[in-house]
Design a protein around this motif. Structure first.
Motif, PDB file in Angstrom:
ATOM      1  N   UNK A  32       0.826  -1.210   0.000  1.00 28.42           N
ATOM      2  CA  UNK A  32       0.000   0.000   0.000  1.00 28.42           C
ATOM      3  C   UNK A  32       0.857   1.257   0.000  1.00 28.42           C
ATOM      4  N   UNK A  33       0.459   2.188  -0.795  1.00 27.37           N
ATOM      5  CA  UNK A  33       1.158   3.460  -0.883  1.00 27.37           C
ATOM      6  C   UNK A  33       0.129   4.547  -0.614  1.00 27.37           C
ATOM      7  N   UNK A  34       0.408   5.377   0.364  1.00 23.67           N
ATOM      8  CA  UNK A  34      -0.510   6.454   0.714  1.00 23.67           C
ATOM      9  C   UNK A  34      -0.076   7.742   0.037  1.00 23.67           C
ATOM     10  N   UNK A  35      -1.020   8.386  -0.622  1.00 26.80           N
ATOM     11  CA  UNK A  35      -0.736   9.675  -1.239  1.00 26.80           C
ATOM     12  C   UNK A  35      -0.553  10.742  -0.169  1.00 26.80           C
ATOM     13  N   UNK A  36      -1.188  10.542   0.950  1.00 32.37           N
ATOM     14  CA  UNK A  36      -1.074  11.457   2.083  1.00 32.37           C
ATOM     15  C   UNK A  36      -1.455  10.707   3.337  1.00 32.37           C
ATOM     16  N   UNK A  37      -1.050  11.209   4.453  1.00 30.91           N
ATOM     17  CA  UNK A  37      -1.383  10.542   5.708  1.00 30.91           C
ATOM     18  C   UNK A  37      -0.499   9.346   5.959  1.00 30.91           C
ATOM     19  N   UNK A  38      -1.008   8.435   6.789  1.00 26.72           N
ATOM     20  CA  UNK A  38      -0.223   7.265   7.152  1.00 26.72           C
ATOM     21  C   UNK A  38      -1.061   6.009   7.023  1.00 26.72           C
ATOM     22  N   UNK A 102     -20.060  -0.103  13.462  1.00 33.26           N
ATOM     23  CA  UNK A 102     -19.071   0.620  14.263  1.00 33.26           C
ATOM     24  C   UNK A 102     -17.775   0.654  13.478  1.00 33.26           C
ATOM     25  N   UNK A 103     -17.322   1.849  13.139  1.00 31.44           N
ATOM     26  CA  UNK A 103     -16.104   2.032  12.345  1.00 31.44           C
ATOM     27  C   UNK A 103     -14.985   2.514  13.247  1.00 31.44           C
ATOM     28  N   UNK A 104     -13.889   1.772  13.246  1.00 33.64           N
ATOM     29  CA  UNK A 104     -12.711   2.107  14.055  1.00 33.64           C
ATOM     30  C   UNK A 104     -11.508   2.268  13.136  1.00 33.64           C
ATOM     31  N   UNK A 105     -10.747   3.328  13.334  1.00 35.29           N
ATOM     32  CA  UNK A 105      -9.480   3.524  12.631  1.00 35.29           C
ATOM     33  C   UNK A 105      -8.395   3.388  13.695  1.00 35.29           C
ATOM     34  N   UNK A 106      -7.431   2.514  13.437  1.00 34.82           N
ATOM     35  CA  UNK A 106      -6.430   2.244  14.475  1.00 34.82           C
ATOM     36  C   UNK A 106      -5.120   1.788  13.866  1.00 34.82           C
ATOM     37  N   UNK A 107      -4.096   1.864  14.687  1.00 39.06           N
ATOM     38  CA  UNK A 107      -2.789   1.354  14.315  1.00 39.06           C
ATOM     39  C   UNK A 107      -2.665  -0.080  14.785  1.00 39.06           C
ATOM     40  N   UNK A 108      -1.446  -0.542  14.871  1.00 35.21           N
ATOM     41  CA  UNK A 108      -1.192  -1.922  15.279  1.00 35.21           C
ATOM     42  C   UNK A 108      -0.713  -1.997  16.726  1.00 35.21           C
ATOM     43  N   UNK A 136     -11.760  -6.060   8.324  1.00 34.45           N
ATOM     44  CA  UNK A 136     -10.528  -5.285   8.489  1.00 34.45           C
ATOM     45  C   UNK A 136      -9.981  -4.929   7.112  1.00 34.45           C
ATOM     46  N   UNK A 137      -9.590  -3.664   6.961  1.00 34.75           N
ATOM     47  CA  UNK A 137      -9.064  -3.172   5.697  1.00 34.75           C
ATOM     48  C   UNK A 137      -7.937  -2.185   5.967  1.00 34.75           C
ATOM     49  N   UNK A 138      -6.820  -2.296   5.241  1.00 34.58           N
ATOM     50  CA  UNK A 138      -5.799  -1.264   5.368  1.00 34.58           C
ATOM     51  C   UNK A 138      -6.339   0.048   4.802  1.00 34.58           C
ATOM     52  N   UNK A 139      -5.957   1.151   5.420  1.00 32.20           N
ATOM     53  CA  UNK A 139      -6.456   2.457   4.982  1.00 32.20           C
ATOM     54  C   UNK A 139      -5.363   3.511   5.096  1.00 32.20           C
ATOM     55  N   UNK A 140      -5.373   4.435   4.161  1.00 35.04           N
ATOM     56  CA  UNK A 140      -4.490   5.595   4.232  1.00 35.04           C
ATOM     57  C   UNK A 140      -5.269   6.681   4.964  1.00 35.04           C
ATOM     58  N   UNK A 141      -4.709   7.185   6.062  1.00 33.00           N
ATOM     59  CA  UNK A 141      -5.452   8.102   6.927  1.00 33.00           C
ATOM     60  C   UNK A 141      -4.645   9.368   7.158  1.00 33.00           C
ATOM     61  N   UNK A 142      -5.291  10.486   6.958  1.00 36.38           N
ATOM     62  CA  UNK A 142      -4.690  11.781   7.257  1.00 36.38           C
ATOM     63  C   UNK A 142      -5.668  12.607   8.069  1.00 36.38           C
ATOM     64  N   UNK A 143      -5.153  13.371   9.019  1.00 37.94           N
ATOM     65  CA  UNK A 143      -6.013  14.199   9.866  1.00 37.94           C
ATOM     66  C   UNK A 143      -5.717  15.664   9.615  1.00 37.94           C
TER      67      UNK A 143
END
Length: 143
Positions: A32-38, A102-108, A136-143
């Motif tokens: 996975x390559x994120x254009x922005x975020x992590x 219920x949607x959760x965004x989290x690290x490992x 579970x799905x990998x996601x590119x996340x930016x805040x």
């Protein structure tokens, strides 16, 4: 003598086209390559609101579950969506029911998986559910 030289040359010519079998290419996984975020994980849990013994999980019961079980485990934030689900019960009957996503965004971080599994177990036991679906799905996340 001519015959053995000719036979040797013929065998050499035939074998020249043969190659040792190549080992299979190693399996590849998309990177996975994120254009922005992590890079983070997105986990969605699907909670059915119909109780097998009859009735529904009330709004007050859901809110209490959210306040007492979910929020302490995921203080950084979460989202809840109303949903309408359908699935095939173990009995073979098609079930349709109101649901909550219920949607959760989290690290490992350590303990995240345990917290998610605890929510699924508690909900199933408390409200008599056969299952709580997890995606579970990998996601590119930016805040």
């Amino acid at each position: 003598m001519f015959r053995s030289v000719a036979l040797s040359l013929a065998l050499t010519a035939l074998l020249a086209g043969c190659q040792a079998p190549r080992p299979p290419a190693p399996p590849t996984k998309p990177i996975p390559v994120c254009a922005g975020g992590e890079m983070m994980m997105q986990t969605t849990l699907w909670f059915g609101l119909s109780k097998p013994q009859g009735g529904n999980v009330s709004s007050a019961d859901w809110q209490q579950f959210l306040d007492k079980e979910v929020t302490p485990r995921f203080k950084a934030g979460l989202s809840v969506y109303d949903a309408s689900g359908q699935w095939l019960e173990k009995s073979g009957r098609l079930a349709r029911e109101p649901s909550k996503a219920l949607l959760l965004i989290h690290g490992a971080e350590n303990g995240v998986n345990d917290n998610i599994e605890a929510l699924r177990t508690i909900y199933k036991q408390r409200f008599g559910q056969e299952s709580v679906m997890r995606v579970d799905t990998p996601a590119c996340v930016g805040f």
